[in-house]
Design a protein around this motif. Structure first.
Motif, short mmCIF file in Angstrom:
data_model
loop_
_atom_site.label_atom_id
_atom_site.label_comp_id
_atom_site.label_asym_id
_atom_site.label_seq_id
_atom_site.Cartn_x
_atom_site.Cartn_y
_atom_site.Cartn_z
N GLU A 192 22.75 16.95 73.06
CA GLU A 192 21.94 17.73 72.13
C GLU A 192 20.98 18.66 72.86
N ALA A 193 20.38 18.18 73.95
CA ALA A 193 19.43 19.01 74.69
C ALA A 193 20.13 20.24 75.28
N ALA A 194 21.32 20.05 75.84
CA ALA A 194 22.06 21.18 76.41
C ALA A 194 22.48 22.16 75.32
N LEU A 195 22.87 21.64 74.16
CA LEU A 195 23.27 22.51 73.06
C LEU A 195 22.09 23.34 72.55
N GLN A 196 20.92 22.74 72.49
CA GLN A 196 19.73 23.47 72.07
C GLN A 196 19.37 24.57 73.06
N ARG A 197 19.56 24.30 74.34
CA ARG A 197 19.28 25.33 75.34
C ARG A 197 20.21 26.52 75.18
N LEU A 198 21.48 26.25 74.86
CA LEU A 198 22.42 27.35 74.63
C LEU A 198 22.01 28.17 73.41
N GLN A 199 21.60 27.51 72.35
CA GLN A 199 21.19 28.22 71.14
C GLN A 199 19.94 29.06 71.40
N GLN A 200 19.03 28.56 72.21
CA GLN A 200 17.82 29.31 72.54
C GLN A 200 18.16 30.58 73.32
N ARG A 201 19.19 30.50 74.14
CA ARG A 201 19.60 31.68 74.91
C ARG A 201 20.19 32.76 74.01
N LEU A 202 20.60 32.39 72.81
CA LEU A 202 21.18 33.35 71.87
C LEU A 202 20.16 33.84 70.84
#
Length: 248
Positions: A235-245
């Motif tokens: 979940e933490a990695a997925l949130q980081r990806l979404q923040q980059r977008l």
């Protein structure tokens, strides 16, 4: 820029030019040609740049330039975002794509006529791409990378290509079928747009090399020359990806 026809009239020797005729021709050139022709010209754009944060460049063949909001993106155009940039595309079928910084995306193929199956293919060469694909009956929507190919229906998912050209795919809604672009068996089934049989077999419930990814599951990672593998959900990695977008 569109060319406007210009009518020339050459009088006979000793014959004056008919001013009324010239005025009528000038009015026709300004109104009759500039208006209806522009209204009836078909649009060849696959997508349109709706918003841009930072800077980006476009290239098509030997032509290139700076990306601006409102830019029409036809088949064959590549977009490149700079460091710290974000770019949002709205496509002709109402699908939305967001490119993160330092990403390179090529529009390979796009057909989205009313009442016809959609046929779309994009090549993500590098970086991170978020997508919200509009549900359409029939056809294909594929995102290819140097190491993988994805096939979707209507869904929302993320695709990332790192510096080693490994691919990661995460699904937020719907389903995505993922397979290696160059399987270890050398079949290279997904080397060209729409040529992959494995991802399409997954939709029919047949056995194949692809992985059908659903929300709540771990992401899929593909490396060149290897089969794709599914990992644990982070979940933490997925949130980081979404923040980059994020565009805000």
């Amino acid at each position: 820029m569109r060319l406007v026809p210009v009518f020339l009239w050459t009088p006979m020797p000793g014959q004056p030019a008919p001013r009324a005729a010239l005025a009528a021709l000038a009015l026709l050139a300004l109104l009759g040609w500039a208006g209806p022709a522009a209204a009836t010209e078909p649009s060849t754009a696959a997508c349109e740049v709706r918003s841009l944060k930072g800077s980006a460049q476009w290239q098509q063949g030997t032509r290139q330039g700076a990306v601006q909001a409102g830019l029409a993106v036809p088949v064959g155009m590549e977009l490149r975002t700079a460091k710290g940039a974000r770019l949002k595309l709205h496509c002709a079928d109402d699908s939305v794509l967001v490119m993160a910084e330092q990403s390179r995306l090529l529009v390979e193929h796009f057909e989205a006529m009313a009442g016809q199956p959609r046929m779309a293919s994009f090549l993500l060469k590098l970086g991170l791409l978020g997508q919200k694909v509009a549900p359409v009956a029939g056809g294909h929507w594929q995102v290819r990378t140097p190491s993988a190919v994805t096939a979707v229906r209507g869904t929302e998912f993320l695709v990332e290509v790192d510096g080693r050209q490994a691919t990661q795919v995460h699904v937020l809604s719907g389903e995505v079928a993922v397979e290696s672009r160059e399987p270890p068996d050398g079949s290279a089934a997904a080397s060209e747009p729409f040529s992959s049989k494995g991802v399409q077999a997954q939709w029919r419930g047949e056995a194949g090399p692809g992985i059908v990814l659903q929300p709540g599951q771990g992401g899929v990672r593909c490396q060149q020359g290897r089969s794709c593998a599914q990992g644990r959900r982070d979940e933490a990695a997925l949130q980081r990806l979404q923040q980059r977008l994020a565009l805000d």
